[in-house]
Design a protein around this motif. Sequence first.
Motif, short mmCIF file in Angstrom:
data_model
loop_
_atom_site.label_atom_id
_atom_site.label_comp_id
_atom_site.label_asym_id
_atom_site.label_seq_id
_atom_site.Cartn_x
_atom_site.Cartn_y
_atom_site.Cartn_z
N LEU A 293 -3.08 4.14 15.53
CA LEU A 293 -2.33 3.17 15.39
C LEU A 293 -1.28 3.54 14.47
CD1 LEU A 293 -5.19 0.28 15.35
CD2 LEU A 293 -3.67 1.24 17.64
N HIS A 294 -1.00 4.15 13.18
CA HIS A 294 -0.36 4.02 12.08
C HIS A 294 1.83 4.71 13.43
CE1 HIS A 294 -1.66 3.63 8.53
NE2 HIS A 294 -0.58 3.00 8.33
N PRO A 295 1.67 5.61 14.30
CA PRO A 295 2.78 6.31 14.82
C PRO A 295 3.23 5.42 16.00
CG PRO A 295 0.40 8.18 14.94
CD PRO A 295 0.30 6.27 14.05
N VAL A 296 2.00 4.64 16.38
CA VAL A 296 2.35 3.74 17.08
C VAL A 296 3.36 2.81 16.59
CG1 VAL A 296 1.89 1.74 18.37
CG2 VAL A 296 0.72 3.50 18.59
N GLU A 297 2.49 1.70 14.94
CA GLU A 297 3.28 0.73 14.23
C GLU A 297 4.78 1.61 13.96
OE1 GLU A 297 -0.29 -0.96 11.82
OE2 GLU A 297 0.46 0.90 11.34
N HIS A 298 4.89 2.67 13.74
CA HIS A 298 6.03 3.42 12.63
C HIS A 298 7.22 3.13 14.21
CE1 HIS A 298 3.51 5.84 9.90
NE2 HIS A 298 3.78 4.68 9.96
N ALA B 191 5.22 -5.06 5.66
CA ALA B 191 4.44 -3.74 6.26
C ALA B 191 3.80 -2.93 5.16
CB ALA B 191 6.49 -2.83 5.86
N GLY B 192 2.76 -3.77 6.37
CA GLY B 192 1.60 -3.41 5.06
C GLY B 192 1.15 -4.14 3.68
N TYR B 193 1.37 -6.02 3.85
CA TYR B 193 2.31 -6.39 3.28
C TYR B 193 0.73 -7.34 2.94
CZ TYR B 193 3.78 -9.97 -1.09
OH TYR B 193 3.22 -11.15 -1.94
N MET B 194 -0.38 -6.93 1.77
CA MET B 194 -1.28 -8.08 2.66
C MET B 194 -2.19 -8.99 1.41
SD MET B 194 -2.61 -5.88 4.13
CE MET B 194 -3.02 -4.03 4.49
N GLN B 195 -0.91 -9.44 1.27
CA GLN B 195 -0.52 -11.57 1.00
C GLN B 195 -0.25 -12.11 2.33
OE1 GLN B 195 -1.48 -12.40 -1.89
NE2 GLN B 195 -2.05 -10.31 -2.30
N GLY C 290 0.68 -1.07 0.18
CA GLY C 290 0.33 0.09 0.16
C GLY C 290 1.07 1.38 0.11
N THR C 291 0.17 2.59 1.04
CA THR C 291 1.10 3.53 0.82
C THR C 291 2.46 3.64 1.38
OG1 THR C 291 0.00 4.10 3.10
CG2 THR C 291 -1.10 4.61 0.72
N GLY C 292 2.86 2.62 2.77
CA GLY C 292 4.17 1.61 2.67
C GLY C 292 4.76 3.18 3.61
N SER C 293 3.64 4.16 4.68
CA SER C 293 4.19 4.42 5.59
C SER C 293 4.88 3.98 6.96
CB SER C 293 3.13 5.62 6.78
OG SER C 293 2.22 4.27 7.62
N ASN C 294 4.56 2.65 6.98
CA ASN C 294 5.55 1.94 7.71
C ASN C 294 7.27 1.57 7.29
OD1 ASN C 294 4.93 0.99 10.78
ND2 ASN C 294 3.16 0.48 8.73
N LEU C 295 7.38 1.97 5.80
CA LEU C 295 7.86 2.02 4.79
C LEU C 295 8.81 2.91 4.74
CD1 LEU C 295 10.14 0.39 2.86
CD2 LEU C 295 9.01 1.26 1.43
N ASN D 2 5.96 -9.67 10.73
CA ASN D 2 5.47 -8.59 10.13
C ASN D 2 4.33 -7.28 11.86
OD1 ASN D 2 2.57 -7.91 8.76
ND2 ASN D 2 1.69 -9.37 10.10
N VAL D 3 4.08 -6.36 10.93
CA VAL D 3 3.28 -5.71 11.86
C VAL D 3 2.17 -5.83 11.98
CG1 VAL D 3 3.73 -3.59 10.20
CG2 VAL D 3 3.17 -3.42 12.41
N HIS D 4 1.35 -5.76 12.60
CA HIS D 4 -0.24 -5.91 12.83
C HIS D 4 -1.17 -4.97 13.11
CE1 HIS D 4 -3.78 -7.97 11.97
NE2 HIS D 4 -4.27 -8.52 13.46
N PRO D 5 -1.88 -3.65 12.72
CA PRO D 5 -2.62 -3.47 13.52
C PRO D 5 -3.78 -4.05 14.76
CG PRO D 5 -3.70 -4.10 11.49
CD PRO D 5 -3.07 -4.72 11.64
N ALA D 6 -3.62 -4.96 15.13
CA ALA D 6 -4.56 -5.41 16.81
C ALA D 6 -3.62 -6.36 17.70
CB ALA D 6 -4.91 -6.23 16.34
C1 GAR Z 1 -0.63 -0.98 8.35
O1 GAR Z 1 -1.72 -0.22 9.64
C2 GAR Z 1 0.07 -2.39 8.88
O2 GAR Z 1 -0.62 -2.50 10.23
C3 GAR Z 1 -1.29 -3.53 8.10
O3 GAR Z 1 -1.78 -2.53 6.79
C4 GAR Z 1 -1.41 -1.58 6.82
C5 GAR Z 1 -0.25 -0.62 6.00
O4 GAR Z 1 0.41 1.39 6.53
N1 GAR Z 1 -1.27 -4.52 8.32
C6 GAR Z 1 -2.15 -5.29 7.95
O5 GAR Z 1 -3.45 -5.34 7.50
C7 GAR Z 1 -1.86 -6.89 7.76
N2 GAR Z 1 -2.40 -8.09 8.54
P1 GAR Z 1 0.96 1.12 5.55
O6 GAR Z 1 1.17 0.80 3.84
O7 GAR Z 1 1.44 2.67 5.67
O8 GAR Z 1 2.62 1.22 5.62
#
Ligand code: GAR
Length: 203
Positions: free
Chosen positions: A168-173, A85-89, A10-15, A105-109
């Motif tokens: 949650l995003h800043p916590v993920e980062h 990092a938000g890899y949805m496979q 996706g957008t890759g903010s964690n990247l 992996n980072v997971h939002p729960a």
């Molecule tokens: C993040 O919130 C991550 O936890 C989630 O996708 C988002 C990616 O954000 N991942 C999952 O849900 C995995 N099952 P980002 O593209 O901004 O990093």
Amino acid sequence: RFRVGVLASGTGSNLQAILDRVHGREADVVAVGSDKPGARALARAEALGIATATFPGADFPDREARDTAMAQWLRSEGVELVVLAGYMQIVTPTFLAAFPQRVINVHPALLPAFPGIRAVEQALAYGVKVFGVTVHFVDEGVDSGPVILQRALELPDVTDADEIRARLHPVEHDLLTSAVALIARGAVRPDPEHPRRISVEVQ
Ligand code: GAR
């Protein structure tokens, strides 16, 4: 330096957090892959001259073939740790075998609550008051591998999924960048007696 590969859909903010806070310091991000051509994560890597590649499902006969190609590419770039990092496979056992104990992996729960997709929606539907983030090693299940870092976030009054995700995003980062740096410096180790228990030696 320790060589890291990142997979993102996706957008890759964690990247971006890894690029901003860890890249060129504790580790080098040397490869960024995606299943989605055009993912913004790829542009973030290209901007820094980091190798990128896409592995869309439609280009391969099955997931095994895709994951074999992806693992070969990451290996050819000398990757020692793969960060989802938000890899949805879901990655296959074939992929994991190429990077044993070296995929996170980072997971939002707060696992084991709400694994799988739409974790924030699942938590909201359940009516929880405490949300959170988990960084874990990836095993063959869905969001079931040993936990490395976890942090709770009390949001008793928020009912909008997008707002919860934004909080949650800043916590993920924070957690994901910490985990990559800790692994790079060898501070993350499974307990030989209890392989699910990961000891994290914070300096
Ligand atoms: C993040 O919130 C991550 O936890 C989630 O996708 C988002 C990616 O954000 N991942 C999952 O849900 C995995 N099952 P980002 O593209 O901004 O990093």
